[in-house]
Design a protein around this motif. Structure first.
Motif, PDB file in Angstrom:
ATOM      1  N   ASP A   5      20.168  31.554   4.464  1.00 17.62           N
ATOM      2  CA  ASP A   5      20.581  30.280   3.880  1.00 17.62           C
ATOM      3  C   ASP A   5      19.534  29.208   4.166  1.00 17.62           C
ATOM      4  O   ASP A   5      19.184  28.417   3.292  1.00 17.62           O
ATOM      5  N   ILE A   6      19.045  29.208   5.405  1.00 15.70           N
ATOM      6  CA  ILE A   6      18.129  28.154   5.837  1.00 15.70           C
ATOM      7  C   ILE A   6      17.027  28.741   6.706  1.00 15.70           C
ATOM      8  O   ILE A   6      17.298  29.555   7.599  1.00 15.70           O
ATOM      9  N   VAL A   7      15.801  28.329   6.462  1.00 14.63           N
ATOM     10  CA  VAL A   7      14.657  28.659   7.314  1.00 14.63           C
ATOM     11  C   VAL A   7      14.193  27.384   7.995  1.00 14.63           C
ATOM     12  O   VAL A   7      14.006  26.350   7.339  1.00 14.63           O
ATOM     13  N   VAL A  29      20.763  31.362   9.602  1.00 10.26           N
ATOM     14  CA  VAL A  29      19.544  30.586   9.834  1.00 10.26           C
ATOM     15  C   VAL A  29      18.455  31.460  10.446  1.00 10.26           C
ATOM     16  O   VAL A  29      18.718  32.253  11.351  1.00 10.26           O
ATOM     17  N   ALA A  30      17.220  31.283   9.959  1.00 12.16           N
ATOM     18  CA  ALA A  30      16.037  31.881  10.586  1.00 12.16           C
ATOM     19  C   ALA A  30      15.247  30.763  11.252  1.00 12.16           C
ATOM     20  O   ALA A  30      14.909  29.768  10.608  1.00 12.16           O
ATOM     21  N   PHE A 282      14.740  24.871   3.282  1.00 12.44           N
ATOM     22  CA  PHE A 282      13.664  25.002   4.259  1.00 12.44           C
ATOM     23  C   PHE A 282      13.514  23.682   5.028  1.00 12.44           C
ATOM     24  O   PHE A 282      13.578  22.600   4.442  1.00 12.44           O
ATOM     25  N   VAL A 283      13.324  23.810   6.341  1.00 14.69           N
ATOM     26  CA  VAL A 283      13.183  22.648   7.215  1.00 14.69           C
ATOM     27  C   VAL A 283      11.897  22.801   8.018  1.00 14.69           C
ATOM     28  O   VAL A 283      11.692  23.825   8.686  1.00 14.69           O
ATOM     29  N   LEU A 284      11.033  21.786   7.968  1.00  7.93           N
ATOM     30  CA  LEU A 284       9.816  21.785   8.778  1.00  7.93           C
ATOM     31  C   LEU A 284      10.040  20.943  10.015  1.00  7.93           C
ATOM     32  O   LEU A 284      10.491  19.799   9.937  1.00  7.93           O
ATOM     33  N   SER A 285       9.703  21.505  11.176  1.00  8.30           N
ATOM     34  CA  SER A 285       9.869  20.797  12.454  1.00  8.30           C
ATOM     35  C   SER A 285       8.828  21.298  13.449  1.00  8.30           C
ATOM     36  O   SER A 285       9.146  21.640  14.578  1.00  8.30           O
TER      37      SER A 285
END
Length: 547
Positions: A5-7, A29-30, A282-285
């Motif tokens: 669902d979310i990376v 989540v990955a 996608f989330v960048l952190s």
């Protein structure tokens, strides 16, 4: 092919919180981390390993940055391996939050609207896309989840709080704290107890602080420190909704024709095997400079100037933390000062705003602590006397005296103003071991940064002199600390001037979010971690509601 669902790319302060909140909301989540997992049992107080070697950062010749800075009024460009200056911080699961000192301060409400309050030539100061009241509930929630120790005191520059007490009482203090309190009182200054993301007593499976004396730069083997690993990633794993990819480098982000991110291309740093991970969101952190670098290196036909960069603002207005460091020797006739392991835990916020020449300007924070406990650093510093290198008996006497002293360290935090000359680009002439163009950081310190830092330094010296300290030295630098980096991917209400909207969602790519400190238009005059934690929780709740 793996699909989620979310990376989330990066497992530090923002990535850990995002994983925690989204896994609890039921998403699969990955979490991708370029470093490895180091558990509590592996953390040691080995000075060579953690402060003088690259055990938790990439080898400086494998992965590096280009620094562009002014020298004698000329711009000089050098790789960080030539400067011995690394901008990689804690590349392990949980990121650099594993190595923080845990000084947790909220931003002041006026930090969110400096664009209305400060107009300084050459500085690109903008208001935040949210105000303090929107973030306050998340500061409060993080306080409970992390387990912050402290003692609240009303103060004109202490931000308003929904709760007047912290979840845990203050950590044990050295007698020097009382000396600071008395000296500040004599000068008409209020000393505040520093809130810390370190447990003073046990919470769940985390033990309270054991007062080792080695906190900043070292991992915590009791779990007392409220790192992303301890406070968020471990609870996220308990949901069975989280897969963690350690020793995994993201090489690029790929969009589909519908202008959504489709997958990230990765490489296993151990096996060198490349693979793709697909997701809906996608989330960048990955820290401000590395998230921006990844977006710039993910250009395509649809995004020729870098991913989500139609505004041409990606990489611009990079900020750090301005300020400096003072050191002073305490009168060691009071042997209680030599008690090892306990905290100083004192801050001064009286100068968060300053009146200069009938004008109110932004000031900053003064934070007290003991000098680092690192033995090698203490033994090797200042071994030159009268222009000559000491050796033999003279050197031995000097080192023995050094270890009989107690040195107080004062850190000054003030705003690093965003400017046109502070930005990140990529330099295709220089590539890391994966073939990715490295980030090029142009560093420019506005004259206001040093002006404010010097004012704060002089006022801190007054306190140290009142305490009876000797050998007071001050170092205010135009070069920034590499562990406090923000900006480069600003959020804002105008898509022509910002990369992200108020929920840290890119304007150009609907399913891409950026939640590390790169969203910040200004940095405030405090360490960023509590604000990063709180904002990530806010964004995660938005994703849960919207998607």
């Amino acid at each position: 092919m793996k699909s989620y669902d979310i990376v989330i790319v990066g497992s530090g302060a923002s990535g850990g919180v995002m994983a925690y909140s989204l896994c609890r909301a039921g998403y699969k989540v990955a979490l991708i981390e370029k470093g490895r997992l180091i558990g509590r049992h592996e953390f040691s107080k080995d000075e060579l390993a953690y402060t003088r070697r690259d055990i938790v950062t990439p080898h400086i010749y494998d992965e590096y940055h280009i620094l562009e800075y002014q020298k004698e009024n000329k711009w000089v460009s050098k790789p960080t391996y030539d400067l011995g200056y690394s901008f990689f911080n804690g590349n392990i699961l949980g990121g650099s939050s594993n190595f923080m000192s845990g000084m947790f301060h909220r931003l002041h409400p006026d930090d969110f609207r400096l664009g209305d309050l400060s107009r300084i030539d050459g500085a690109n100061i903008e208001n935040w896309a949210i105000d303090y009241d929107e973030l306050e509930p998340y500061y409060t929630k993080i306080e409970q989840l992390v387990g912050i120790s402290g003692s609240y005191k009303e103060h004109r520059y202490e931000p308003p709080r929904a709760k007047k007490t912290f979840p845990y009482p203050p950590l044990r203090e050295n007698v020097v704290s009382s000396l600071i309190d008395r000296s500040c009182h004599n000068l008409g200054i209020e000393a505040l107890v520093t809130p810390r993301a370190i447990l003073s007593s046990s919470k769940d499976d985390r033990d309270g602080c054991y007062y080792s004396g080695f906190c900043g730069s070292y991992g915590c083997s009791s779990g007392a420190k409220g790192s992303a690993l301890e406070a968020f990633i471990k609870p996220a794993l308990a949901t069975n909704n989280l897969d963690i990819y350690t020793t995994t480098q993201v090489l690029s982000i790929h969009t589909s024709r519908s202008d959504k991110v489709e997958y990230v291309e990765c490489i296993d740093r151990v096996t060198k095997r490349k693979f793709k991970i697909y997701a809906s969101i996608f989330v960048l952190s990955a820290q401000a400079h590395e998230s921006v670098r990844l977006m710039l290196n993910s250009s395509s036909k649809e995004h020729p100037d870098g991913l989500a960069n139609s505004s041409k603002e990606l990489g611009k207005n990079l900020i750090f933390s301005a300020g400096g460091v003072l050191n002073a020797t305490l009168d060691n006739s009071n042997r209680e000062l030599m008690e090892f392991g306990t905290f100083v835990n004192r801050s001064i916020k009286d100068w968060y705003f300053l009146k200069e020449s009938k004008e109110i300007i932004k000031g900053g924070l003064v934070e007290f602590m003991f000098e680092s406990s690192n033995i090698i650093s203490k033994a090797t510093k200042n071994n030159i006397k009268n222009g000559r290198l000491m050796w033999g008996k003279a050197l031995g006497d000097e080192i023995r005296e050094r270890f009989r002293q107690r040195v107080l360290r004062v850190e000054i935090f003030n705003d690093w103003l965003p400017t046109d000359n502070g930005y990140l680009s990529v330099d295709k002439k220089y590539k890391d071991i994966y073939g990715m163009p490295v980030g090029k950081l142009r560093i420019f310190s506005h004259s206001q940064n040093q002006k404010v830092a010097n004012i704060l330094s002089k006022r801190a010296v007054m306190v140290l002199e009142e305490m009876g300290c000797k050998d007071i030295t001050s170092r205010i630098s135009n070069m920034p600390p590499p562990n406090l980096i923000a900006g480069g991917c600003r959020f804002g209400d105008d898509s022509k001037k910002a990369v992200l909207n108020k929920f840290c969602q890119t304007y150009d790519v609907e399913n891409l979010f950026v939640t590390d400190a790169s969203f910040m238009p200004t940095g405030g005059s405090v360490p960023y971690t509590w604000t990063i934690y709180a904002n990530a929780l806010r964004v995660a709740e938005y994703i849960s509601f919207k998607f």
